[in-house]
Write an enzyme that holds these catalytic residues in place. Structure first.
Site, PDB file in Angstrom:
ATOM      1  CG  ASP A 171     -13.721  -8.147   2.792  1.00 47.94           C
ATOM      2  OD1 ASP A 171     -13.411  -7.381   3.208  1.00 47.94           O
ATOM      3  OD2 ASP A 171     -14.699  -7.122   2.217  1.00 47.94           O
ATOM      4  CG  ASP A 230      -1.054 -20.365  -0.583  1.00 45.55           C
ATOM      5  OD1 ASP A 230      -0.132 -20.975   0.202  1.00 45.55           O
ATOM      6  OD2 ASP A 230      -0.708 -21.214  -1.721  1.00 45.55           O
ATOM      7  CE1 TYR A 240      -3.220  -3.264   1.525  1.00 47.61           C
ATOM      8  CE2 TYR A 240      -4.165  -1.230   0.904  1.00 47.61           C
ATOM      9  CZ  TYR A 240      -4.660  -2.222   0.945  1.00 47.61           C
ATOM     10  OH  TYR A 240      -5.428  -3.414   0.593  1.00 47.61           O
ATOM     11  CE  LYS A 247       2.427 -17.796  -2.032  1.00 54.95           C
ATOM     12  NZ  LYS A 247       1.976 -19.081  -2.306  1.00 54.95           N
ATOM     13  CG  ASP A 254      -7.920  -5.605   1.750  1.00 50.58           C
ATOM     14  OD1 ASP A 254      -8.812  -4.644   2.553  1.00 50.58           O
ATOM     15  OD2 ASP A 254      -8.209  -5.242   1.318  1.00 50.58           O
TER      16      ASP A 254
HETATM   17  C1  IPM Z   1     -10.000  -2.050   4.015  1.00 56.02           C
HETATM   18  C2  IPM Z   1     -10.139  -1.078   2.631  1.00 56.02           C
HETATM   19  C3  IPM Z   1      -9.497  -0.087   2.370  1.00 56.02           C
HETATM   20  C4  IPM Z   1      -8.220  -1.359   2.637  1.00 56.02           C
HETATM   21  C5  IPM Z   1      -9.316   0.440   1.178  1.00 56.02           C
HETATM   22  C6  IPM Z   1     -10.242   1.486   0.888  1.00 56.02           C
HETATM   23  C7  IPM Z   1      -8.027   1.374   1.120  1.00 56.02           C
HETATM   24  O1  IPM Z   1     -10.243  -2.387   1.856  1.00 56.02           O
HETATM   25  O2  IPM Z   1     -10.456  -0.954   5.238  1.00 56.02           O
HETATM   26  O3  IPM Z   1     -10.134  -3.027   3.902  1.00 56.02           O
HETATM   27  O4  IPM Z   1      -7.639  -1.905   1.085  1.00 56.02           O
HETATM   28  O5  IPM Z   1      -7.831  -0.889   3.090  1.00 56.02           O
HETATM   29 MN    MN Z   2     -10.551  -3.995   3.029  1.00 56.56          MN
END
Ligand code: IPM
Ligand code: MN
Ligand code: NAD
Length: 373
Positions: free
Chosen positions: A263, A235, A153, A203, A259
């Site tokens: 999710d 993975d 990032y 990784k 990240d």
């Molecule tokens: C999160 C989001 C952010 C990230 C994006 C919007 C920059 O996906 O907070 O999880 O990747 O950190």
């Molecule tokens: Mn995210």
């Protein structure tokens, strides 16, 4: 400020909070959290001074940039920053530094919040809402320690060069050992307050950055020999999280892997609309932000689940303001609301954002009353 010091209730009576509603469903869920916070403040005899700031697309529209330096400076003087979500297709065509996401990266870097804590614990009454079999889902209780201010990032060099048909783009994954050590220490200390297991995800079979990551995690572990440490390639970690999430306690990982995996964890607990987070550093106020984004597909429709944002406010009370009792009230109000059958559409129900918020507020009265007897 941090994960560990916050166990004792603060006696401070005034707090200055930076409030960043952002874009899309951001303002809708922030409204819910503010109502809950106001009620908690009243019950605690605490005054909150809310300072609202624009970030993301809202700031691009108003000021031509996703976060102003002067606003970031003012936030540093606050006790904590509470952010909802940023982003939207309307702003997706600009150069990287003029996109809403750049504002989010700037506030994280600017506040030095290198550790992003993303807990995923299933609510008993939502075992049926998970995609997993009930006997697997019921064991989900983990926390991801995602490194937040390094890696791909932020690595330099980055950018695009060339013209068709020879366009190129470049990002750099870079970590220095002190960046790895400080988040590893935090994860090990957190594990001591939980089930004493850390899984470091990398990784290292391919990336030099991951090899260094693993080396530093192993070195740091020497001071935490009471904690069990295992390593997984990312993975395999993704697969194991779906196969047997109960094996995980603390997951320690770099920025992008964290990240993506968080999710995935959202689906283990039933919805991303339930996932809060806390971003902590060594100095400066903490930044508190739900895991979800601005959800353009449901924005403005009253469909957003406000619980991730409300639970994020609870994390702010616990880890940012040293108000664990207030955090507990909010968490039990959410639990009681779910026990009573409250469900937004992401959880298979029909409640609107406002109805869910009203339901949490109703149960908050019960939590507050219980602790005053
Ligand atoms: C999160 C989001 C952010 C990230 C994006 C919007 C920059 O996906 O907070 O999880 O990747 O950190
Ligand atoms: Mn995210
Ligand atoms: P998203 O998290 O916004 O949405 C993914 C899916 O989850 C969508 O179907 C959405 O409707 C649903 N969802 C998200 N939050 C919900 C909630 N509270 N209640 C019910 N359903 C919810 O991710 P995306 O669609 O990939 O990204 C949309 C925008 O948000 C992009 O601009 C992205 O950069 C941004 N984003 C911002 C943050 C942040 O501000 N921290 C995090 C992730 C994505």
């Amino acid at each position: 400020m941090g994960y560990f010091e916050a166990m004792q209730q603060s006696t401070k009576k005034r707090y200055r909070l930076a409030i960043l509603p952002g874009d899309g469903i951001g303002p809708e869920v922030m409204e819910a959290a503010l109502r809950v916070m106001e009620r908690v403040g009243e019950a605690e005899g605490i005054a909150f001074e809310f300072e609202e700031y624009r970030i993301g697309g809202a700031a691009i529209d108003a000021y031509g940039e996703p976060l102003r330096d002067a606003d970031l400076d003012r936030m540093r003087a606050c006790d904590a920053a509470l952010m909802a979500a940023i982003g939207g297709t309307r702003w997706d065509r600009g150069p990287a530094h003029l996109r809403p996401e750049a504002g989010l990266l700037k506030i994280r870097k600017g506040l030095g919040v290198f550790a992003n804590l993303r807990p995923a614990k299933i609510f008993r009454e939502l075992v049926g809402a998970s995609r997993l079999k009930p006997e697997v889902a019921s064991r989900v209780d983990l926390i991801v320690f995602r490194e937040l201010t390094g890696g791909l990032y932020f690595g330099e060099p980055r950018g695009r060069t060339g013209a068709p048909p020879a366009r190129e783009a470049l990002n750099t994954m870079r970590y220095g050992e002190s960046e790895v050590r400080r988040i590893a220490e935090m994860a090990f200390r957190a594990a001591r307050l939980r089930r004493r297991r850390v899984t470091s995800v990398d990784k290292a079979n391919v990336l030099e950055v991951s090899q260094l990551w693993r080396e530093i995690v192993v070195e740091t572990h020497r001071s935490f020999s009471d904690v069990e440490l295992t390593h997984l390639y990312v993975d395999n970690a993704a697969m194991q999280l779906v196969r047997d999430p109960g094996q995980f306690d603390v997951i320690l990982t770099e920025n992008l892997f964290g990240d993506i995996l968080s999710d995935l964890c959202a689906e283990l607990v039933g919805s991303i609309g339930l996932m809060p987070s806390a971003s902590l550093g060594a100095a400066n106020p903490g930044l508190f932000e739900p895991v979800h984004g601005s959800a353009p597909d449901i924005a403005g429709k009253g469909l957003a689940n406000p619980l991730a944002m409300i639970l994020t406010a609870a994390m702010m009370f616990r880890h940012g303001l040293s108000l664990p009792r207030s955090a507990g009230w909010i968490e039990s109000a959410v639990e009681s609301a779910l026990e009573g059958g409250a469900r937004t559409t992401d959880l298979g129900g029909r409640m609107s954002t406002q109805e869910m918020t009203a339901c949490v507020l109703k149960h908050l009265e019960g939590s507050v009353a219980k602790s005053h007897v």
